[in-house]
Design a protein around this motif. Structure first.
Motif, PDB file in Angstrom:
ATOM      1  N   GLN A  98       6.809   1.163  15.326  1.00  0.00           N
ATOM      2  CA  GLN A  98       5.880   1.428  16.247  1.00  0.00           C
ATOM      3  C   GLN A  98       5.886   0.980  17.664  1.00  0.00           C
ATOM      4  O   GLN A  98       5.463   1.401  18.344  1.00  0.00           O
TER       5      GLN A  98
ATOM      6  N   ARG B 128       6.931  -2.163  11.757  1.00  0.00           N
ATOM      7  CA  ARG B 128       6.494  -2.634  13.031  1.00  0.00           C
ATOM      8  C   ARG B 128       7.407  -2.362  14.492  1.00  0.00           C
ATOM      9  O   ARG B 128       6.853  -1.824  15.203  1.00  0.00           O
TER      10      ARG B 128
ATOM     11  N   PRO C  88       0.407   5.520   2.728  1.00  0.00           N
ATOM     12  CA  PRO C  88       1.025   6.562   3.379  1.00  0.00           C
ATOM     13  C   PRO C  88       2.357   7.420   2.511  1.00  0.00           C
ATOM     14  O   PRO C  88       2.640   8.446   3.118  1.00  0.00           O
TER      15      PRO C  88
ATOM     16  N   TYR D 288       0.503   5.971  18.029  1.00  0.00           N
ATOM     17  CA  TYR D 288       0.524   4.881  16.877  1.00  0.00           C
ATOM     18  C   TYR D 288       1.388   5.527  15.743  1.00  0.00           C
ATOM     19  O   TYR D 288       0.922   6.503  15.096  1.00  0.00           O
TER      20      TYR D 288
ATOM     21  N   LEU E  88       2.772   3.264  13.170  1.00  0.00           N
ATOM     22  CA  LEU E  88       2.763   2.070  11.886  1.00  0.00           C
ATOM     23  C   LEU E  88       2.568   2.871  10.812  1.00  0.00           C
ATOM     24  O   LEU E  88       3.455   2.782   9.886  1.00  0.00           O
ATOM     25  N   MET E  89       1.373   3.414  10.483  1.00  0.00           N
ATOM     26  CA  MET E  89       1.129   3.889   9.095  1.00  0.00           C
ATOM     27  C   MET E  89       1.964   4.976   8.801  1.00  0.00           C
ATOM     28  O   MET E  89       2.360   5.097   7.539  1.00  0.00           O
ATOM     29  N   HIS E  90       2.433   5.853   9.816  1.00  0.00           N
ATOM     30  CA  HIS E  90       3.228   6.840   9.225  1.00  0.00           C
ATOM     31  C   HIS E  90       4.789   6.251   8.710  1.00  0.00           C
ATOM     32  O   HIS E  90       5.436   6.597   8.039  1.00  0.00           O
TER      33      HIS E  90
ATOM     34  N   MET F 175       4.872   3.362   7.755  1.00  0.00           N
ATOM     35  CA  MET F 175       5.115   2.696   6.209  1.00  0.00           C
ATOM     36  C   MET F 175       5.385   3.210   4.897  1.00  0.00           C
ATOM     37  O   MET F 175       5.780   2.954   4.000  1.00  0.00           O
TER      38      MET F 175
ATOM     39  N   ASP G 191       0.786  -1.314   0.133  1.00  0.00           N
ATOM     40  CA  ASP G 191       0.005   0.051  -0.121  1.00  0.00           C
ATOM     41  C   ASP G 191       0.856   1.217   0.010  1.00  0.00           C
ATOM     42  O   ASP G 191       1.479   1.550   0.967  1.00  0.00           O
TER      43      ASP G 191
ATOM     44  N   GLN H 101      -2.590  12.773  11.775  1.00  0.00           N
ATOM     45  CA  GLN H 101      -3.219  11.723  11.058  1.00  0.00           C
ATOM     46  C   GLN H 101      -2.826  12.072   9.420  1.00  0.00           C
ATOM     47  O   GLN H 101      -2.990  13.215   8.844  1.00  0.00           O
TER      48      GLN H 101
END
Length: 376
Positions: free
Chosen positions: A337, A334, A103, A348, A350-352, A354, A100, A201
């Motif tokens: 994170q 991960r 991000p 959190y 994780l998405m940042h 990625m 994905d 976010q």
């Protein structure tokens, strides 16, 4: 008596043709190496899908007189797929279908973190040359710092095929040890305040952006660095399968059935290159050591650049996400994170993380293409 003599002669012939008669101490050592790798894969669960087949391939490679790579058959076909750069691009096809890039598209500046983490590649390259490796061998060794197994194999086959076994084992071993190697480096280079930075976010990414990205990236990177067109082309094709919304069957095949099959062949074939004659040499220890240096340097490079971005952005970017730029997807993200959560529960990342993580995949491939263009 004649019957007995005939029986003895038959036994001698069987023994002479058996692997036992040609078995050497080096074969035994390498079989033990394979068993240790199997232990790491099965018991410790260090990258089992990769280390497992590599370990078993290592064991198979050290049975004398099998003729695996000399006679037509499955093993020779697997070796052909590795030697002719067939399997790594197919692995990238699956990786693309599983990746994905949202991000990264939501915060494009994190591409710089993926680029900064590639410093480990060039640190190891220089170190290898100082230790006596030629420039092609040094380039192949350096790519271990990108923590990208398929790219390491792809580059090794073209620049130093005789070092493939050692480079592949080092690359995959350090990928599996990401949770052990990275946290001490991350904590050493950051302050408590930096680790506690909370990031905003990510913005929503439109479908148009998601579909256009693999197409545009494939065109630009392939024109800029033709030697890696097959790798990046397959990565972006797989991602297009995922994001188009109309090729779900192709996406499912690429990220599941095809990727699993090719992983078996690629990993087993890589293990098959770990015969005693090629592996039990002083160079192997140097390669493993340089790989560790490259990995640590890559992690440090990403974190240090993350600290710079933290200050420039006004404390809006947590430098811990820079460590994810080494490309071990998604394990490195991960780890960012986990370290962030330990410093500040509820933070959190994780998405940042990625973003730089998938940027690292592209960055390692670009580093490989640069070295192929300059050094081959």
């Amino acid at each position: 008596m004649e019957l007995f003599n005939a029986f003895v002669v038959s036994l001698q012939a069987v023994w002479a043709d058996s692997g036992f008669s040609a078995f050497e101490a080096g074969n035994g050592i390498m079989i033990l190496v394979g068993l240790v790798l199997l232990y790491m894969a099965i018991v410790k669960e260090f990258e089992p899908l990769l280390l497992g087949p590599i370990a078993f391939g290592c064991i198979l490679a050290n049975f004398p007189r099998t003729g695996f790579l000399e006679e037509p058959g499955l093993m020779q076909a697997i070796h052909y797929g590795i030697a002719n750069e067939i399997f790594p691009p197919l692995i990238f096809l699956g990786i693309g279908a599983m990746t994905d890039f949202g991000p990264l598209l939501a915060r494009p500046v994190t591409l710089l973190l993926g680029a900064a983490a590639q410093i480990g590649v060039f640190v190891a390259l220089v170190g290898a040359m100082l230790l006596g490796f030629n420039v092609q061998e040094a380039g192949a060794i350096g790519i271990i710092g990108g923590a990208d197994g398929p790219t390491a194999i792809y580059l090794s086959i073209q620049m130093a095929p005789h070092l493939l076994g050692a480079i592949a084992v080092a690359a995959y071993s350090y990928m599996s040890l990401v949770p052990l190697i990275q946290p001490p480096v991350m904590k050493l280079l950051t302050t408590q305040k930096e680790r506690e930075v909370t990031m905003e976010q990510l913005r929503p990414v439109t479908k148009f952006e998601r579909v256009c990205f693999p197409i545009v990236a494939a065109i630009i990177i392939s024109l800029l660095l033709p030697p890696i067109a097959s790798l990046l082309g397959c990565l972006m094709l797989g991602n297009l399968f995922r994001e188009s919304g109309v090729m779900d069957r192709l996406s499912d095949t690429a990220q599941n059935s095809l990727c699993n099959i090719v992983t078996i062949f690629l990993a087993t074939g890589t293990g098959m290159t770990m015969n005693a004659h090629d592996f039990l040499v002083p160079q192997t220890l140097l390669i493993i050591g340089l790989g560790l240096v490259a990995f640590i340097a890559g992690t440090a490079g990403g974190v240090i650049f993350g600290k710079i971005m933290c200050r420039v952005s006004g404390w809006k970017i947590n430098p811990l996400i820079g460590s994810a730029g080494v490309s071990a997807v998604p394990m490195a993200a991960r780890v960012s994170q986990v370290v962030g959560m330990k410093s500040k529960p509820g933070n959190y990342l994780l998405m940042h993380a990625m973003g730089p993580n998938v940027a690292g995949v592209i960055g390692t491939a670009v580093a490989a293409g640069t070295m192929l263009a300059m050094l081959k």
